[in-house]
Design a protein around this motif. Structure first.
Motif, mmCIF file in Angstrom:
data_model
loop_
_atom_site.group_PDB
_atom_site.id
_atom_site.type_symbol
_atom_site.label_atom_id
_atom_site.label_comp_id
_atom_site.label_asym_id
_atom_site.label_seq_id
_atom_site.Cartn_x
_atom_site.Cartn_y
_atom_site.Cartn_z
ATOM 1 N N ALA A 165 0.918 -1.186 0.077
ATOM 2 C CA ALA A 165 0.039 0.077 -0.116
ATOM 3 C C ALA A 165 0.847 1.259 0.043
ATOM 4 C CB ALA A 165 -0.887 -0.012 1.207
ATOM 5 N N GLY A 166 2.184 1.001 -0.627
ATOM 6 C CA GLY A 166 2.880 2.221 -0.812
ATOM 7 C C GLY A 166 2.317 3.096 -2.013
ATOM 8 N N GLY A 167 3.317 3.778 -2.734
ATOM 9 C CA GLY A 167 2.817 4.529 -3.853
ATOM 10 C C GLY A 167 1.911 3.677 -4.950
ATOM 11 N N LEU A 168 2.714 2.452 -5.292
ATOM 12 C CA LEU A 168 2.048 1.689 -6.434
ATOM 13 C C LEU A 168 0.762 1.185 -5.666
ATOM 14 C CD1 LEU A 168 4.911 -0.533 -7.587
ATOM 15 C CD2 LEU A 168 3.741 1.289 -8.710
ATOM 16 N N GLY A 169 0.593 0.650 -4.626
ATOM 17 C CA GLY A 169 -0.537 0.245 -4.054
ATOM 18 C C GLY A 169 -1.751 1.347 -4.247
ATOM 19 N N LEU A 170 -1.312 2.451 -3.783
ATOM 20 C CA LEU A 170 -2.354 3.621 -3.741
ATOM 21 C C LEU A 170 -2.748 4.106 -4.991
ATOM 22 C CD1 LEU A 170 -1.065 5.880 -0.896
ATOM 23 C CD2 LEU A 170 -3.106 3.807 -0.678
ATOM 24 N N SER A 171 -1.856 4.050 -6.132
ATOM 25 C CA SER A 171 -2.407 4.132 -7.537
ATOM 26 C C SER A 171 -2.979 3.217 -7.858
ATOM 27 C CB SER A 171 -0.957 4.256 -8.226
ATOM 28 O OG SER A 171 -0.062 5.369 -7.910
ATOM 29 N N ALA A 172 -2.884 1.738 -7.614
ATOM 30 C CA ALA A 172 -3.757 0.782 -8.102
ATOM 31 C C ALA A 172 -5.171 0.802 -7.656
ATOM 32 C CB ALA A 172 -3.083 -0.622 -7.841
ATOM 33 N N ILE A 173 -5.071 1.313 -6.395
ATOM 34 C CA ILE A 173 -6.707 1.691 -5.874
ATOM 35 C C ILE A 173 -7.364 2.744 -6.755
ATOM 36 C CG2 ILE A 173 -8.040 2.403 -3.748
ATOM 37 C CD1 ILE A 173 -5.770 0.995 -1.953
ATOM 38 N N SER A 174 -6.666 3.654 -6.937
ATOM 39 C CA SER A 174 -7.478 4.681 -7.596
ATOM 40 C C SER A 174 -7.825 4.362 -9.243
ATOM 41 C CB SER A 174 -6.282 5.878 -8.067
ATOM 42 O OG SER A 174 -6.122 6.868 -6.818
ATOM 43 N N VAL A 175 -6.877 3.788 -9.857
ATOM 44 C CA VAL A 175 -7.083 3.078 -11.075
ATOM 45 C C VAL A 175 -8.521 2.186 -11.166
ATOM 46 C CG1 VAL A 175 -6.249 1.760 -13.168
ATOM 47 C CG2 VAL A 175 -4.995 3.202 -11.973
ATOM 48 N N LEU A 176 -8.263 1.286 -9.995
ATOM 49 C CA LEU A 176 -9.576 0.231 -9.969
ATOM 50 C C LEU A 176 -10.776 0.881 -9.778
ATOM 51 C CD1 LEU A 176 -7.698 -2.562 -7.875
ATOM 52 C CD2 LEU A 176 -8.829 -2.897 -10.354
ATOM 53 N N LYS A 177 -10.740 1.896 -8.827
ATOM 54 C CA LYS A 177 -11.974 2.904 -8.657
ATOM 55 C C LYS A 177 -12.715 3.564 -9.856
ATOM 56 C CE LYS A 177 -12.499 5.436 -5.015
ATOM 57 N NZ LYS A 177 -13.725 4.785 -4.609
ATOM 58 N N VAL A 178 -11.762 4.179 -10.517
ATOM 59 C CA VAL A 178 -12.169 4.696 -11.671
ATOM 60 C C VAL A 178 -12.380 3.793 -12.685
ATOM 61 C CG1 VAL A 178 -9.995 4.978 -13.252
ATOM 62 C CG2 VAL A 178 -11.558 6.920 -13.218
ATOM 63 N N LEU A 179 -12.112 2.637 -12.851
ATOM 64 C CA LEU A 179 -12.713 1.614 -13.834
ATOM 65 C C LEU A 179 -13.963 0.877 -13.376
ATOM 66 C CD1 LEU A 179 -9.299 -0.332 -14.697
ATOM 67 C CD2 LEU A 179 -10.514 1.361 -16.128
ATOM 68 N N GLY A 180 -14.316 1.424 -12.171
ATOM 69 C CA GLY A 180 -15.592 0.881 -11.728
ATOM 70 C C GLY A 180 -15.500 -0.181 -10.709
ATOM 71 N N HIS A 181 -14.473 -0.665 -10.339
ATOM 72 C CA HIS A 181 -14.180 -1.868 -9.381
ATOM 73 C C HIS A 181 -14.826 -1.442 -7.958
ATOM 74 C CE1 HIS A 181 -13.168 -6.052 -9.897
ATOM 75 N NE2 HIS A 181 -12.699 -5.945 -8.655
ATOM 76 N N ARG A 182 -15.286 -2.230 -7.448
ATOM 77 C CA ARG A 182 -15.786 -2.052 -5.940
ATOM 78 C C ARG A 182 -15.548 -3.023 -4.979
ATOM 79 N NH1 ARG A 182 -20.682 -1.538 -9.263
ATOM 80 N NH2 ARG A 182 -21.357 -3.911 -8.809
ATOM 81 N N ALA A 183 -14.695 -3.992 -5.047
ATOM 82 C CA ALA A 183 -13.950 -4.864 -4.119
ATOM 83 C C ALA A 183 -12.445 -4.800 -4.342
ATOM 84 C CB ALA A 183 -14.536 -6.280 -4.285
ATOM 85 N N ILE A 184 -11.748 -3.929 -3.678
ATOM 86 C CA ILE A 184 -10.550 -3.889 -3.494
ATOM 87 C C ILE A 184 -9.741 -4.106 -2.147
ATOM 88 C CG2 ILE A 184 -8.553 -2.235 -3.980
ATOM 89 C CD1 ILE A 184 -10.624 -0.608 -5.477
ATOM 90 N N VAL A 185 -9.120 -5.091 -1.936
ATOM 91 C CA VAL A 185 -8.491 -5.583 -0.568
ATOM 92 C C VAL A 185 -6.867 -5.325 -0.656
ATOM 93 C CG1 VAL A 185 -7.900 -7.502 1.068
ATOM 94 C CG2 VAL A 185 -10.152 -7.455 -0.565
ATOM 95 N N SER A 186 -6.657 -4.752 0.155
ATOM 96 C CA SER A 186 -5.161 -3.995 0.388
ATOM 97 C C SER A 186 -4.452 -4.689 1.416
ATOM 98 C CB SER A 186 -5.160 -2.352 0.442
ATOM 99 O OG SER A 186 -3.727 -1.931 0.814
#
Length: 334
Positions: A165-186
């Motif tokens: 959940a560093g820079g890459l992990g937080l970036s990935a959360i943002s991308v998944l959210k904008v793609l409409g994904h609703r289940a993200i486990v960090s």
């Protein structure tokens, strides 16, 4: 001052992100687990070298065969330049070129005042994106974007697990959210970073220091997940990810933190698993990501700007685990 040749373009650096990959070059080697150390000089890297590959700059001068931009244009620089001649480069997959010319690795990068881009196709207009954020898209952004593409398509409520959940992990959360994904486990060992993941939009978190990390991941997902992206990719995280996967699941390996993975081979066909590496992204990935981010559609990760002349202190902070999100060097800052 470098002089652009042929299709090359000279840019003055305005912003440059500080990335974990910089630490490997700074240390001078990669940890390859049982294969030992891979010294950067074995990779063909010549010293001295200016680090930095998450670059935004201002066009200064075009080579005699260059076109497509003009002096004064602000552009994100795609840093993973290839030879320009092989099948991968001709297919727009410079990141897979066997003879790379990457900025900040094989050629001087964005910790310097100026850089040379190989061609106009490697320059992307950031549009309305803040340049400090846009700089991070050249590595952390396209790295997670390309990795996410490798696990898609998935139903929006099928969990995607992000280890780190560093820079890459937080970036990935943002991308998944904008793609409409609703289940993200960090997953992360740091409570601070897990909190940052929840703030960024993760729907659940897992303590990466759990005794049975695989079982903790399965519990957080409500069952074995079909998609895990390991942004750390050390021995422990890779073992846990492999054990947690559902039948038919895919593990995408991104991190370069050393270690190795030993597998009971019958489980691979019996569980129909896929393990795939993912190395940064292509010029097309960068263009698609920037288009996706226009208008603030992509939630920004936490960014702290620091003066370019404090690059050494920034590297020390990153190495000591004192950074949440991303540090970005700014030229001319006090």
């Amino acid at each position: 001052m470098p002089e652009p040749q042929g299709t090359e373009i000279l840019l003055e650096v305005t912003h440059c992100g500080v990335c974990h990959s910089d630490l490997h070059i700074w240390d001078g080697y990669y940890d390859l687990g049982s294969a030992g150390r891979y010294e950067i000089v074995q990779r063909g890297i010549a010293l001295p070298l200016a680090l930095g590959h998450e670059i935004v700059g201002r066009v200064v001068k075009l080579g005699p065969a260059a076109s497509g931009v003009k002096p004064g244009d602000i552009r994100i620089v795609y840093p993973w330049a290839g030879c320009g001649e092989c099948a991968h480069c001709l297919a727009g997959e410079d990141n897979l070129c066997p003879k790379p010319r990457s900025l900040g690795i094989y050629r001087n990068g964005g910790f310097a005042t100026h850089v040379i881009a190989a061609e106009a196709q490697h320059l992307v207009d950031p549009g309305d994106i803040d340049p400090a954020l846009a700089a991070t898209y050249a590595c952390s952004g396209i790295t997670v974007f390309a990795a996410i593409r490798k696990v898609m398509p998935l139903a929006p409520d099928q969990p995607v697990v992000l280890i780190g959940a560093g820079g890459l992990g937080l970036s990935a959360i943002s991308v998944l959210k904008v793609l409409g994904h609703r289940a993200i486990v960090s997953v992360d060992t740091s409570a601070t970073k897990r909190d940052a993941a929840i703030q960024a939009g993760a729907t659940a978190t897992v303590d990466g220091a759990a005794d049975r990390l695989d079982k903790a991941i399965v519990a957080a997902c409500g069952g074995p997940p079909v998609a895990i992206i390991d942004l750390v990719n050390g021995s422990g995280t890779a073992r846990a990810a492999h054990a947690a996967l559902a039948k038919g699941g895919k593990l995408v390996m991104v991190g370069l933190f050393g270690g190795e993975l030993t597998l009971p081979l019958p489980f691979m066909p019996m569980r129909a698993l896929t393990i795939q590496g993912s190395f940064v992204g292509s010029p097309g990935d960068l263009r698609d990501l920037v288009e996706l981010a226009q208008g603030g559609a992509l939630p920004p990760l936490p960014i702290e700007t620091v003066p370019q002349h404090d690059a050494d202190a920034a590297l020390h902070r990153l190495k000591n685990g004192e950074v949440t999100g991303r540090l970005v060097l700014v030229a001319g800052a006090a």
